[in-house]
Motif scaffolding. Structure first.
Motif: not given
Ligand code: GSH
Length: 202
Positions: A98-102, A122-136, A161-165
C-alpha cells in the motif's frame, strides 16, 4: 453488494481481485465511475469522493481498500486472504504494497496537476526515494510466487502496486533492476484475477 471503481485505480483493483479470489465477484454489481468528476452516487457512498467504495448486503457503505478487504475476509471467511496463522507477515507485506501504491499514485496525481517538474520538489524527491527503498525491500523479501491456496492480501497489494508502477511510471523500469522481484510479480499476475482486472486507460 455494490463496488464503485474505475479501470485505473490500484486501490479499486485490489478490492476487485480480493472479490474474485474469494469467489464473491458475482455477488457484486460493479459501479463504474469517475471519482474526479464528483459522481453523485459515489459521493453518497463515500463523501470523500474516492474509490473504491463498497455497499454491503446490509446497505452499509465502506471506504478504504484495506478496510474493505478486511471486511470481506471477515464477513465471507471462505478462501481467506488474511490467514490468522501468519497475519503479521501478511499485513507487513500489505503495508509495503500500500505504501508503494501511495507513493506511485501521489506521484502520478502531482504530475497531472502541477506538471512533471513537481518530481524535483522536496516532496517529489521523498516519494521517489520511498519508491526505491520499497522496491529494494520487496526484492529482498519476496521469493517464490504464492500458489492459489497461499495467495494473501499482502501478495495482492504488492503485485497490484508493482503493476501500477509499470503502468503509470514505466521509466522507473523496476523489472530490469530487480530481477527476482520481476519474476515473483510475473508469477502472480498470470492469475486470472489479475488478468481480468488489468489496468486500461479506455
Ligand atoms: N487510501 C485509499 C486511497 C483511495 C484513492 O486515493 N482513490 C483514488 C483513485 S486511485 C481516488 O478516488 N481519488 C479521487 C480523489 O482523491 O478525489 C484506499 O486505500 O482506498
Amino acid at each position: 453488494m455494490q463496488l464503485y471503481l474505475n479501470a485505473t485505480s490500484p486501490y479499486a483493483r485490489l478490492v476487485r481481485i480480493v472479490l474474485i479470489e474469494k469467489g464473491l465477484i458475482d455477488a457484486v454489481t460493479l459501479k463504474w465511475c469517475d471519482p474526479w468528476a464528483d459522481d453523485s452516487a459515489l459521493l453518497k457512498a463515500n463523501p470523500a469522493g474516492r474509490i473504491p467504495a463498497l455497499v454491503t448486503e446490509e446497505g452499509t457503505t465502506l471506504s478504504e481498500s484495506m478496510l474493505i478487504a478486511i471486511y470481506l475476509d471477515s464477513a465471507y471467511p471462505e478462501k481467506p486472504v488474511l490467514p490468522p496463522s501468519h497475519l503479521g507477515e501478511v499485513l507487513h507485506l500489505a503495508g509495503l504494497g500500500q505504501n508503494l501504491m501511495d507513493a506511485a499514485f501521489t506521484t502520478v496525481i502531482a504530475r497531472k496537476h502541477y506538471g512533471n517538474a513537481i518530481d524535483e520538489s522536496e516532496l517529489g524527491q521523498r516519494r521517489s526515494r520511498a519508491i526505491q527503498r520499497l522496491l529494494e525491500q520487496l526484492n529482498r523479501e519476496l521469493g517464490e510466487a504464492p500458489t492459489a491456496s497461499t495467495l494473501s492480501l499482502g501478495d495482492i497489494a504488492a503485485a497490484v502496486a508493482l503493476d501500477y508502477l509499470a503502468f503509470r511510471l514505466p521509466e522507473v523500469a523496476w523489472q530490469e533492476t530487480y530481477r527476482p522481484l520481476a519474476s515473483w510479480h510475473q508469477g502472480v499476475i498470470t492469475r486470472s484475477s489479475f488478468q481480468a482486472t488489468a489496468f486500461t486507460t479506455s
